[in-house]
Design a protein around this motif. Structure first.
Motif, PDB file in Angstrom:
ATOM      1  N   GLU A   1       0.832  -1.209   0.000  1.00 45.74           N
ATOM      2  CA  GLU A   1       0.000   0.000   0.000  1.00 45.74           C
ATOM      3  C   GLU A   1       0.866   1.258   0.000  1.00 45.74           C
ATOM      4  O   GLU A   1       0.602   2.210  -0.724  1.00 45.74           O
ATOM      5  CB  GLU A   1      -0.906   0.002   1.234  1.00 45.74           C
ATOM      6  CG  GLU A   1      -2.079  -0.940   1.064  1.00 45.74           C
ATOM      7  CD  GLU A   1      -2.629  -1.471   2.368  1.00 45.74           C
ATOM      8  OE1 GLU A   1      -2.027  -1.180   3.430  1.00 45.74           O
ATOM      9  OE2 GLU A   1      -3.631  -2.190   2.325  1.00 45.74           O
TER      10      GLU A   1
ATOM     11  N   LEU B   1       1.206   4.283  -2.745  1.00 45.82           N
ATOM     12  CA  LEU B   1       1.010   5.688  -2.369  1.00 45.82           C
ATOM     13  C   LEU B   1       2.220   6.536  -2.755  1.00 45.82           C
ATOM     14  O   LEU B   1       2.082   7.685  -3.177  1.00 45.82           O
ATOM     15  CB  LEU B   1       0.744   5.797  -0.863  1.00 45.82           C
ATOM     16  CG  LEU B   1      -0.639   5.331  -0.392  1.00 45.82           C
ATOM     17  CD1 LEU B   1      -0.691   5.238   1.137  1.00 45.82           C
ATOM     18  CD2 LEU B   1      -1.735   6.270  -0.898  1.00 45.82           C
TER      19      LEU B   1
ATOM     20  N   ARG C   1       2.116   7.250  -6.387  1.00 48.86           N
ATOM     21  CA  ARG C   1       1.187   8.341  -6.663  1.00 48.86           C
ATOM     22  C   ARG C   1       1.812   9.699  -6.352  1.00 48.86           C
ATOM     23  O   ARG C   1       1.617  10.673  -7.083  1.00 48.86           O
ATOM     24  CB  ARG C   1      -0.094   8.137  -5.848  1.00 48.86           C
ATOM     25  CG  ARG C   1      -1.041   9.278  -6.065  1.00 48.86           C
ATOM     26  CD  ARG C   1      -2.470   8.941  -5.858  1.00 48.86           C
ATOM     27  NE  ARG C   1      -3.267  10.156  -5.950  1.00 48.86           N
ATOM     28  CZ  ARG C   1      -4.511  10.240  -5.558  1.00 48.86           C
ATOM     29  NH1 ARG C   1      -5.122   9.188  -5.077  1.00 48.86           N
ATOM     30  NH2 ARG C   1      -5.166  11.381  -5.671  1.00 48.86           N
ATOM     31  N   LEU C   2       2.589   9.769  -5.278  1.00 49.76           N
ATOM     32  CA  LEU C   2       3.283  11.019  -4.950  1.00 49.76           C
ATOM     33  C   LEU C   2       4.289  11.383  -6.044  1.00 49.76           C
ATOM     34  O   LEU C   2       4.448  12.555  -6.389  1.00 49.76           O
ATOM     35  CB  LEU C   2       4.008  10.891  -3.607  1.00 49.76           C
ATOM     36  CG  LEU C   2       3.115  11.008  -2.373  1.00 49.76           C
ATOM     37  CD1 LEU C   2       3.864  10.557  -1.131  1.00 49.76           C
ATOM     38  CD2 LEU C   2       2.633  12.454  -2.210  1.00 49.76           C
TER      39      LEU C   2
ATOM     40  N   ARG D   1      -3.556  -1.208  -6.042  1.00 51.16           N
ATOM     41  CA  ARG D   1      -4.791  -0.604  -5.525  1.00 51.16           C
ATOM     42  C   ARG D   1      -4.554   0.839  -5.091  1.00 51.16           C
ATOM     43  O   ARG D   1      -5.292   1.743  -5.482  1.00 51.16           O
ATOM     44  CB  ARG D   1      -5.312  -1.454  -4.358  1.00 51.16           C
ATOM     45  CG  ARG D   1      -6.706  -1.075  -3.902  1.00 51.16           C
ATOM     46  CD  ARG D   1      -7.282  -2.104  -2.951  1.00 51.16           C
ATOM     47  NE  ARG D   1      -6.409  -2.362  -1.825  1.00 51.16           N
ATOM     48  CZ  ARG D   1      -6.261  -1.557  -0.774  1.00 51.16           C
ATOM     49  NH1 ARG D   1      -6.947  -0.435  -0.714  1.00 51.16           N
ATOM     50  NH2 ARG D   1      -5.449  -1.872   0.206  1.00 51.16           N
TER      51      ARG D   1
ATOM     52  N   MET E   1      -4.807   5.470 -10.129  1.00 51.26           N
ATOM     53  CA  MET E   1      -4.705   6.051 -11.477  1.00 51.26           C
ATOM     54  C   MET E   1      -3.268   6.147 -11.999  1.00 51.26           C
ATOM     55  O   MET E   1      -3.040   6.662 -13.081  1.00 51.26           O
ATOM     56  CB  MET E   1      -5.376   7.416 -11.488  1.00 51.26           C
ATOM     57  CG  MET E   1      -4.724   8.393 -10.539  1.00 51.26           C
ATOM     58  SD  MET E   1      -5.674   9.931 -10.343  1.00 51.26           S
ATOM     59  CE  MET E   1      -6.711   9.535  -8.932  1.00 51.26           C
ATOM     60  N   CYS E   2      -2.300   5.666 -11.225  1.00 49.16           N
ATOM     61  CA  CYS E   2      -0.894   5.794 -11.638  1.00 49.16           C
ATOM     62  C   CYS E   2      -0.262   4.423 -11.886  1.00 49.16           C
ATOM     63  O   CYS E   2       0.916   4.219 -11.587  1.00 49.16           O
ATOM     64  CB  CYS E   2      -0.092   6.542 -10.580  1.00 49.16           C
ATOM     65  SG  CYS E   2      -0.904   8.002  -9.963  1.00 49.16           S
TER      66      CYS E   2
ATOM     67  N   ASN F   1       4.200   7.987   9.083  1.00 55.79           N
ATOM     68  CA  ASN F   1       3.974   6.863   8.182  1.00 55.79           C
ATOM     69  C   ASN F   1       4.915   7.065   6.993  1.00 55.79           C
ATOM     70  O   ASN F   1       5.203   8.205   6.603  1.00 55.79           O
ATOM     71  CB  ASN F   1       2.503   6.893   7.734  1.00 55.79           C
ATOM     72  CG  ASN F   1       2.280   6.155   6.420  1.00 55.79           C
ATOM     73  OD1 ASN F   1       2.533   6.702   5.350  1.00 55.79           O
ATOM     74  ND2 ASN F   1       1.828   4.921   6.497  1.00 55.79           N
TER      75      ASN F   1
ATOM     76  N   SER G   1       4.744   6.804   3.703  1.00 57.47           N
ATOM     77  CA  SER G   1       4.349   7.611   2.541  1.00 57.47           C
ATOM     78  C   SER G   1       4.169   9.080   2.931  1.00 57.47           C
ATOM     79  O   SER G   1       4.344   9.974   2.112  1.00 57.47           O
ATOM     80  CB  SER G   1       3.082   7.052   1.892  1.00 57.47           C
ATOM     81  OG  SER G   1       1.938   7.359   2.656  1.00 57.47           O
ATOM     82  N   HIS G   2       3.845   9.343   4.201  1.00 54.60           N
ATOM     83  CA  HIS G   2       3.712  10.733   4.633  1.00 54.60           C
ATOM     84  C   HIS G   2       5.066  11.401   4.805  1.00 54.60           C
ATOM     85  O   HIS G   2       5.204  12.609   4.611  1.00 54.60           O
ATOM     86  CB  HIS G   2       2.900  10.823   5.916  1.00 54.60           C
ATOM     87  CG  HIS G   2       1.468  10.460   5.690  1.00 54.60           C
ATOM     88  ND1 HIS G   2       0.681   9.901   6.657  1.00 54.60           N
ATOM     89  CD2 HIS G   2       0.693  10.556   4.584  1.00 54.60           C
ATOM     90  CE1 HIS G   2      -0.519   9.676   6.153  1.00 54.60           C
ATOM     91  NE2 HIS G   2      -0.528  10.069   4.908  1.00 54.60           N
TER      92      HIS G   2
ATOM     93  N   ALA H   1       5.758  12.363   1.320  1.00 56.38           N
ATOM     94  CA  ALA H   1       4.921  13.509   0.933  1.00 56.38           C
ATOM     95  C   ALA H   1       5.484  14.805   1.493  1.00 56.38           C
ATOM     96  O   ALA H   1       5.527  15.839   0.817  1.00 56.38           O
ATOM     97  CB  ALA H   1       3.487  13.299   1.431  1.00 56.38           C
TER      98      ALA H   1
END
Lengths: 231, 231
Positions: free
Chosen positions: A16, A20, A23-24, A48, A52-53, A141, A143-144, A147
């Motif tokens: 996951e 993510l 996507r970033l 999942r 869209m990427c 986290n 992915s954060h 980000a």
């Protein structure tokens, strides 16, 4: 910051998070992340969350070790929540004044896994280490963390560079003017021995916003004072 | 920014994102998010992604509508990737100069759901609307939008405020000095009709860094010039 910027995830455990992060990368216009020894079976969950990427997700590259992933990089920046004697971390905001920011080349941003973050050995491969100062729970986290770092880098690199115009005065021009003010006032028998005199002149004239034509006007005033003094 | 800051998620679809946002609240020391009509069945996935923050997750409050959630707020800031005539959005960085930043009170940061973001009707409840400028895919994952906004808010509010010291000169004091420079030079028959003269003086003296003692020294110089002129 650099000619090229890439992300590397070291031993990520969660598909996951991989999705993510992909996507970033799409958000910030970066290539797909380099994956160092991800936990097997990540593909489905990543597909999942990348949603869209998925095209970008298909371009992720796999490496066996951090050395291999970073082989051709000029700068390897690590991000960690842990600091210590062995880990000299800098505040995230100082990334713009770090050594890598001054030079070009290929830069890889390296993030450790969800459970342990970067290990000491991983840190050994990094040319610089950064951490974000958080008022609460000190660890993001995965992915954060990505980000936040991408936002910080983009925030500054996308900001318009301060305009340095031809007409702006230079430090040297301001120094010459300061010298002349001091001379003119001496000729006029003004006592410049005041201990604050030099500082005051410097504070007055160091303003970067002073334009060349401003200096011309000040020189004209000095010429006028000198003329009156001698005639 | 405000006396109190809270998050509201409007009709979130993914329990995973709710858990991730709870974790971000823990990172930034905020209360649990307000949930407006979340998609049923979110609890299990949220518990997984909130992981070490399940206590905070247990404190999330549920509301039926955005009006209800924002009833007692002074400021409701919405975040959206869509802009348009009907949606006057401001750049995320300008959040520090927005109306809500100037005043205290309770501020709620409102995020729409994963599929549609904030709807027009939701935007109608917001006192200000912001968007992040992204070089690639223009829309964040929900929890990354929250991560980015919280980082931006914390980045500035945690920065030390610029010191305004007693000894710094005021605008009025600098204005008075400009007036006196003009008068003294006129007495000395210096032609001040130069169209750039006023601008040059203003640029020279508007420097906020000028201290009171700097102004005293400049006044002393003017006194000296005037004395020499008249004796």
């Amino acid at each position: 910051m650099s000619d090229s910027l890439e992300l590397a995830l070291v031993r990520p455990q969660s598909g996951e998070n991989i999705g993510l992060v992909v996507r970033l990368c799409a958000n910030y216009g970066l290539a797909a992340p380099l994956l160092v020894a991800p936990e097997p079976g990540w593909e489905r969950a990543a597909a999942r969350t990348a949603s869209m990427c998925r095209e970008l997700l298909a371009q992720t590259l796999l490496f066996e070790s951090i050395e291999q992933a970073c082989e051709e990089a000029q700068h390897v920046l690590g991000f960690t929540a842990r600091a210590g004697k062995e880990r000299r971390t800098m505040a995230l905001e100082s990334i713009h004044s770090g050594a890598s920011a001054q030079r070009g080349g290929r830069t890889i941003l390296v993030f450790g896994n969800e459970r342990t973050g970067l290990e000491d050995e991983d840190c050994g491969h990094c040319t610089e280490l950064y951490r974000a100062a958080l008022p609460g729970l000190p660890s993001f986290n995965l992915s954060h963390a990505v980000a936040t770092v991408l936002y910080e880098l983009h925030r500054v690199s996308a900001a318009p560079a301060p305009k340095i115009e031809e007409r702006t005065s230079t430090h040297e021009e301001r120094q010459l003017l300061i010298e002349r003010v001091r001379n003119t006032l001496s000729q006029m028998e003004y006592r410049t021995a005041d201990p604050h005199f030099d500082g005051a002149l410097r504070r007055l004239l160091r303003a970067q916003a002073l334009q060349r034509r401003d200096l011309r006007i000040l020189h004209k005033i000095l010429t006028h004072l000198e003329y009156r003094e001698h005639h």
